[in-house]
Design a protein around this motif. Structure first.
Motif, PDB file in Angstrom:
ATOM      1  N   MET A  11     -41.265  19.554  -7.437  1.00 37.08           N
ATOM      2  CA  MET A  11     -40.872  20.578  -8.694  1.00 37.08           C
ATOM      3  C   MET A  11     -41.773  19.770  -9.581  1.00 37.08           C
ATOM      4  O   MET A  11     -41.986  18.994  -9.999  1.00 37.08           O
ATOM      5  N   SER A  12     -42.953  21.165 -10.772  1.00 38.48           N
ATOM      6  CA  SER A  12     -43.294  21.452 -11.832  1.00 38.48           C
ATOM      7  C   SER A  12     -42.712  21.574 -13.062  1.00 38.48           C
ATOM      8  O   SER A  12     -41.908  22.581 -12.604  1.00 38.48           O
ATOM      9  N   VAL A  13     -43.026  21.035 -14.228  1.00 39.67           N
ATOM     10  CA  VAL A  13     -42.774  21.697 -15.426  1.00 39.67           C
ATOM     11  C   VAL A  13     -43.653  21.758 -16.421  1.00 39.67           C
ATOM     12  O   VAL A  13     -43.629  20.432 -16.579  1.00 39.67           O
ATOM     13  N   GLN A  14     -43.512  22.685 -17.262  1.00 37.00           N
ATOM     14  CA  GLN A  14     -43.865  21.904 -18.549  1.00 37.00           C
ATOM     15  C   GLN A  14     -43.371  21.574 -20.073  1.00 37.00           C
ATOM     16  O   GLN A  14     -42.907  21.568 -19.823  1.00 37.00           O
ATOM     17  N   GLU A  15     -44.171  20.367 -20.417  1.00 34.40           N
ATOM     18  CA  GLU A  15     -42.946  20.235 -21.649  1.00 34.40           C
ATOM     19  C   GLU A  15     -42.160  20.888 -22.674  1.00 34.40           C
ATOM     20  O   GLU A  15     -42.808  22.081 -22.172  1.00 34.40           O
ATOM     21  N   ALA A  16     -41.334  20.413 -22.626  1.00 38.10           N
ATOM     22  CA  ALA A  16     -40.914  21.106 -23.367  1.00 38.10           C
ATOM     23  C   ALA A  16     -40.155  22.728 -22.735  1.00 38.10           C
ATOM     24  O   ALA A  16     -39.435  23.390 -23.526  1.00 38.10           O
ATOM     25  N   GLU A  17     -40.211  22.952 -21.591  1.00 34.32           N
ATOM     26  CA  GLU A  17     -39.059  23.986 -20.750  1.00 34.32           C
ATOM     27  C   GLU A  17     -38.867  23.411 -20.119  1.00 34.32           C
ATOM     28  O   GLU A  17     -38.125  22.151 -20.272  1.00 34.32           O
ATOM     29  N   LYS A  78     -30.411  21.317 -14.939  1.00 36.33           N
ATOM     30  CA  LYS A  78     -31.047  21.896 -15.259  1.00 36.33           C
ATOM     31  C   LYS A  78     -31.600  20.997 -16.412  1.00 36.33           C
ATOM     32  O   LYS A  78     -30.704  19.869 -17.113  1.00 36.33           O
ATOM     33  N   ILE A  79     -32.989  20.960 -17.128  1.00 37.02           N
ATOM     34  CA  ILE A  79     -32.883  19.982 -17.563  1.00 37.02           C
ATOM     35  C   ILE A  79     -33.999  20.091 -18.565  1.00 37.02           C
ATOM     36  O   ILE A  79     -34.647  21.489 -18.695  1.00 37.02           O
ATOM     37  N   SER A  80     -33.371  20.535 -19.896  1.00 40.06           N
ATOM     38  CA  SER A  80     -33.470  21.519 -21.088  1.00 40.06           C
ATOM     39  C   SER A  80     -34.706  20.578 -21.807  1.00 40.06           C
ATOM     40  O   SER A  80     -34.791  19.737 -22.242  1.00 40.06           O
ATOM     41  N   ASP A  81     -35.846  21.198 -22.675  1.00 36.32           N
ATOM     42  CA  ASP A  81     -36.502  21.049 -23.200  1.00 36.32           C
ATOM     43  C   ASP A  81     -37.325  19.667 -22.356  1.00 36.32           C
ATOM     44  O   ASP A  81     -37.394  18.775 -22.991  1.00 36.32           O
ATOM     45  N   SER A  82     -38.056  19.679 -21.442  1.00 38.22           N
ATOM     46  CA  SER A  82     -38.502  18.552 -20.591  1.00 38.22           C
ATOM     47  C   SER A  82     -39.444  17.573 -21.645  1.00 38.22           C
ATOM     48  O   SER A  82     -40.251  18.193 -22.184  1.00 38.22           O
ATOM     49  N   GLN A  83     -39.504  16.709 -20.967  1.00 39.81           N
ATOM     50  CA  GLN A  83     -40.151  15.358 -21.738  1.00 39.81           C
ATOM     51  C   GLN A  83     -40.889  14.464 -21.189  1.00 39.81           C
ATOM     52  O   GLN A  83     -40.687  14.586 -19.358  1.00 39.81           O
ATOM     53  N   LEU A  84     -42.220  14.251 -20.683  1.00 37.66           N
ATOM     54  CA  LEU A  84     -43.348  13.304 -20.316  1.00 37.66           C
ATOM     55  C   LEU A  84     -42.211  12.272 -19.702  1.00 37.66           C
ATOM     56  O   LEU A  84     -42.276  12.058 -18.272  1.00 37.66           O
ATOM     57  N   GLY A  85     -41.219  11.585 -20.025  1.00 40.27           N
ATOM     58  CA  GLY A  85     -40.796  11.122 -19.731  1.00 40.27           C
ATOM     59  C   GLY A  85     -39.626  11.016 -18.810  1.00 40.27           C
ATOM     60  O   GLY A  85     -38.795  10.229 -17.926  1.00 40.27           O
ATOM     61  N   ALA A  87     -40.419  12.972 -15.849  1.00 38.15           N
ATOM     62  CA  ALA A  87     -41.113  12.706 -14.477  1.00 38.15           C
ATOM     63  C   ALA A  87     -40.349  11.600 -13.566  1.00 38.15           C
ATOM     64  O   ALA A  87     -40.505  10.186 -14.485  1.00 38.15           O
ATOM     65  N   ALA A  88     -39.618  12.039 -12.638  1.00 37.59           N
ATOM     66  CA  ALA A  88     -39.244  10.747 -11.420  1.00 37.59           C
ATOM     67  C   ALA A  88     -39.129  11.480 -10.380  1.00 37.59           C
ATOM     68  O   ALA A  88     -39.085  13.158 -10.641  1.00 37.59           O
ATOM     69  N   MET A  89     -38.015  10.404  -9.795  1.00 33.31           N
ATOM     70  CA  MET A  89     -37.528  11.511  -8.779  1.00 33.31           C
ATOM     71  C   MET A  89     -36.358  11.138  -8.493  1.00 33.31           C
ATOM     72  O   MET A  89     -35.323  11.173  -9.304  1.00 33.31           O
ATOM     73  N   TYR A  90     -35.849  12.641  -8.646  1.00 35.97           N
ATOM     74  CA  TYR A  90     -34.129  13.079  -8.526  1.00 35.97           C
ATOM     75  C   TYR A  90     -33.541  13.630  -7.285  1.00 35.97           C
ATOM     76  O   TYR A  90     -33.620  13.565  -6.655  1.00 35.97           O
ATOM     77  N   PHE A  91     -31.952  12.387  -7.232  1.00 37.31           N
ATOM     78  CA  PHE A  91     -31.648  12.095  -6.231  1.00 37.31           C
ATOM     79  C   PHE A  91     -30.211  12.761  -6.290  1.00 37.31           C
ATOM     80  O   PHE A  91     -28.694  12.720  -7.551  1.00 37.31           O
ATOM     81  N   CYS A  92     -30.080  13.737  -5.608  1.00 33.24           N
ATOM     82  CA  CYS A  92     -28.032  14.273  -6.031  1.00 33.24           C
ATOM     83  C   CYS A  92     -27.539  13.531  -4.858  1.00 33.24           C
ATOM     84  O   CYS A  92     -27.914  12.806  -3.976  1.00 33.24           O
ATOM     85  N   ALA A  93     -26.369  13.681  -5.121  1.00 30.65           N
ATOM     86  CA  ALA A  93     -25.404  12.389  -4.261  1.00 30.65           C
ATOM     87  C   ALA A  93     -23.671  12.542  -4.493  1.00 30.65           C
ATOM     88  O   ALA A  93     -23.572  13.239  -5.712  1.00 30.65           O
ATOM     89  N   TYR A  94     -23.214  12.593  -2.954  1.00 27.86           N
ATOM     90  CA  TYR A  94     -21.855  13.326  -3.228  1.00 27.86           C
ATOM     91  C   TYR A  94     -20.643  11.400  -2.643  1.00 27.86           C
ATOM     92  O   TYR A  94     -21.583  11.148  -1.856  1.00 27.86           O
ATOM     93  N   ARG A  95     -19.997  11.294  -3.667  1.00 29.59           N
ATOM     94  CA  ARG A  95     -18.833   9.948  -3.237  1.00 29.59           C
ATOM     95  C   ARG A  95     -17.913  10.377  -3.025  1.00 29.59           C
ATOM     96  O   ARG A  95     -16.817  11.844  -3.810  1.00 29.59           O
ATOM     97  N   SER A  96     -17.312   9.997  -1.440  1.00 31.62           N
ATOM     98  CA  SER A  96     -15.639  10.494  -1.664  1.00 31.62           C
ATOM     99  C   SER A  96     -14.930   9.858  -1.447  1.00 31.62           C
ATOM    100  O   SER A  96     -14.370   8.713  -2.343  1.00 31.62           O
ATOM    101  N   LEU A 107     -39.979  15.196  -9.547  1.00 33.79           N
ATOM    102  CA  LEU A 107     -40.244  16.476 -10.472  1.00 33.79           C
ATOM    103  C   LEU A 107     -41.866  15.316 -11.075  1.00 33.79           C
ATOM    104  O   LEU A 107     -42.141  14.375 -11.713  1.00 33.79           O
ATOM    105  N   THR A 108     -42.825  16.457 -11.220  1.00 39.38           N
ATOM    106  CA  THR A 108     -43.382  16.510 -12.834  1.00 39.38           C
ATOM    107  C   THR A 108     -43.194  16.908 -14.015  1.00 39.38           C
ATOM    108  O   THR A 108     -43.103  18.111 -14.159  1.00 39.38           O
TER     109      THR A 108
END
Lengths: 111, 113
Positions: A11-17, A78-85, A87-96, A107-108
């Motif tokens: 995924m890609s997002v403009q800074e501040a978006e 949801k990431i609001s007001d995206s910042q350059l920092g 940028a990374a891999m984001y992982f969703c995790a489930y735990r029982s 995310l770029t």
């Protein structure tokens, strides 16, 4: 075994978006926990946000919030007001009891 | 220590060599996990301990992989007769309880040549 699916490899997002990352999971349990982790290029996994399945209220941590739909087994970030920092891999995790991860979304953030 | 510590950070092994990867969890953490992460992929579950009991080892890819946590704190992941496909980053994580978030170490990057 429970499965976690992240359907957006990149995924890609403009800074501040604002950007939303998707996650679905499959389980027959009623009590469990969901997490979003961030993994920058340094590889240290960092917790972003957590959600208890028994709570109806969506979790929020500063610029990060989730949309938890238990019946649909959906857990988006949801990431609001995206910042350059962000940028990374984001992982969703489930735990029982153990913890299972999705394949991740890269995310770029464009300046 | 303040966080989860893994050693070594990097390991190069010749094919067929045995390796041992160490994980020092956060003090007092009951749960401990091992994951295998290939480049650009998500962490793949290997095994899970609660104290010294190995409750789930369903993710271990073959009988060459063995994990232990004899005193309920430090854990060792052992890989016998390493193969090229074992090359990956091995992540260890620990958590205080059964359903709390896990804290990760920086991983051990294993390269089998």
């Amino acid at each position: 075994a429970q499965t976690v699916t992240q359907s957006q490899p990149e995924m890609s997002v403009q800074e501040a978006e604002t950007v939303t990352l998707s996650c679905t999971y499959d389980t027959s349990e009623s009590d469990y926990y969901l997490f979003w982790y961030k993994q920058p290029p340094s590889r240290q996994m960092i917790l972003v946000i957590r959600q208890e399945a028994y709570k109806q209220q969506n979790a929020t941590e500063n610029r990060f919030s989730v949309n938890f739909q238990k019946a649909a087994k959906s857990f988006s970030l949801k990431i609001s007001d995206s910042q350059l920092g962000d940028a990374a891999m984001y992982f969703c995790a489930y735990r029982s009891y153990d913890m299972r991860f999705g394949a991740g979304t890269r995310l770029t953030v464009k300046p | 220590g303040a966080g989860v510590s893994q050693s070594p950070r990097y390991k190069v092994a010749k094919r067929g060599q045995d390796v041992a990867l160490r994980c020092d969890p956060i003090s007092g953490h009951v749960s401990l996990f091992w994951y295998q992460q290939a480049l650009g992929q998500g962490p793949e579950f290997l095994t899970y301990f609660q104290n010294e009991a190995q409750l789930d080892k369903s993710g271990l890819p073959s009988d060459r992989f063995f994990a232990e946590r004899p005193e309920g704190s430090v854990s060792t992941l052992k890989i016998q007769r390493t193969q090229q496909e074992d090359s990956a980053v091995y992540l260890c994580a620990s958590s205080h309880g059964e359903n709390t978030e896990a804290f990760f170490g920086q991983g051990t990057r294993l390269t089998v040549v």
